[in-house]
Design an enzyme around this catalytic site. Structure first.
Site: not given
Ligand code: AMP
Ligand code: TRP
Length: 340
Positions: A118, A201, A204
């Site tokens: 992230k 993966k 969203k």
């Protein structure tokens, strides 16, 4: 030291950072529903404090928290059976999170792959909250003395850290106070992959909307995305072994198995030998049949935001009956003067 026995209790959380995917549904929410019942007390949380570790527009955050709650309820989480909360209404999460910031070590945090993913190349500019995220997650779980945590595969490392924090706290203070929580990473769809790339993966945050099925997609969108999903030219195998080295085929079969509550072997016994041209419409029909009613119910619930807010308020009152005594006991162990 005598071994403490803990009440069987399930806790899990999802970030209200916008847009629920089929990955969230199969990897997490559907399994939250399955764990409701006489065996466990169940607590499910919209982790709004975790969401703000990266920037969230305030109006969107409120909307997304209500929408996530609607998604939980529409999927079958029953506020009469489970405690449903948003994290910020139960202040003991953040309070225990601070104590755990003082238990967890910098070196442990630096190993967390989710932080590295992230924060990306610009880690110096990431928030301190993003770095400390797993200590708050450990507090979410341990402030309930939760024994079981259903999550998708990507959360495994965070749950190992939760156990490390519990063990270090118990060891440092010479107590047997926090349980060793069990991760529950089970079922055919613990890692749902992108429809465009079977090695990534489903997420969203993927820039391509075609890579994922959103829980709010209508029947046409679901069918179109499955029709266009990347596959290979071969027919489907009759045994799971034949899915090795075929990530896209394996992903679609896993999704079918999870949606239909079957094992991969049961599905392959039915569809082995078929071409994707025949299998994809079956998968699309199943996905529409399962997700259609959920998205319709979500839309209906979103028309009554006051009702959602009432459910979260009631949930937080019930939650605090559990969390307040556990936080107070923690403070006593640590040596904080209590009110008289
Ligand atoms: P997040 O949306 O990152 O807060 O994830 C919420 C829950 O959904 C966690 O338990 C994740 O492990 C799970 N999850 C998210 N994406 C996937 C996926 N593609 N496959 C399986 N589980 C997932
Ligand atoms: N870290 C989880 C995710 O990104 C969300 C989460 C926060 C969570 N606190 C939790 C999951 C406690 C399980 C238990 O998906």
């Amino acid at each position: 030291m005598t071994q403490t026995t803990f009440t069987p209790r399930v806790f899990s959380g999802i970030q209200p950072s916008g847009g629920l995917t089929l990955g969230n549904y199969l990897g997490a929410i559907k399994r939250f529903v399955d764990m409701q019942g006489p065996d466990f007390e169940t607590v499910y949380c919209m982790v709004d404090l975790h969401a703000i570790t990266v920037w969230q527009n305030p109006a969107d955050l409120i909307h997304n928290t209500r929408e996530l709650c609607a998604g939980f309820i529409a999927s079958g989480i029953d506020p009469a059976k489970s405690i449903l909360i948003n994290q910020s209404q139960v202040p003991e999460h953040a309070q225990l999170g601070w104590v755990f910031n003082c238990v967890a070590r910098m070196g442990w945090m630096q190993r967390m792959t989710q932080f590295k993913d992230k924060a990306g190349k610009n880690a110096q500019n990431a928030s301190l909250g993003l770095f400390g995220y797993p200590a708050l997650m450990a507090a979410d779980i341990l402030v309930y003395h939760a024994t079981h945590v259903p999550v998708g595969e990507d959360q495994k490392q965070h749950l190992e850290l939760t156990r490390d924090i519990a063990a270090k706290f118990n060891h440092d203070y010479g107590v047997d106070f926090f349980p060793m929580t069990e991760p529950v990473i089970e079922g055919a769809a613990t890692r749902v992959m992108s429809l465009r790339d079977g090695t990534k993966k489903m997420s969203k945050s993927d820039p391509s909307d075609a890579s994922r099925i959103n829980m709010t997609d209508d029947a046409d969108a679901i069918a179109r995305k499955i029709r266009k999903a990347k596959t290979d030219p071969d027919a489907l195998p009759s045994e799971a072994k034949g899915l090795e080295d075929r990530p896209e085929a394996r992903n679609l079969i896993n999704i079918y198995a999870a949606l239909s509550d079957q094992t991969v072997d049961q599905v392959l016994a039915e569809v082995g030998g078929k071409q994707f041209g025949a299998f994809k419409p079956m998968l699309a029909e199943l996905a529409v049949a399962k997700l259609g009613p959920i998205s319709a119910e979500m839309a209906r619930l979103m028309d009554e935001p006051d009702e959602i807010d009432r459910i979260l308020t009631a949930g937080s009152l019930r939650a605090r009956e559990i969390t307040a005594p556990i936080l107070r006991k923690t403070y006593d162990i640590v040596g904080m003067v209590a009110p008289v």
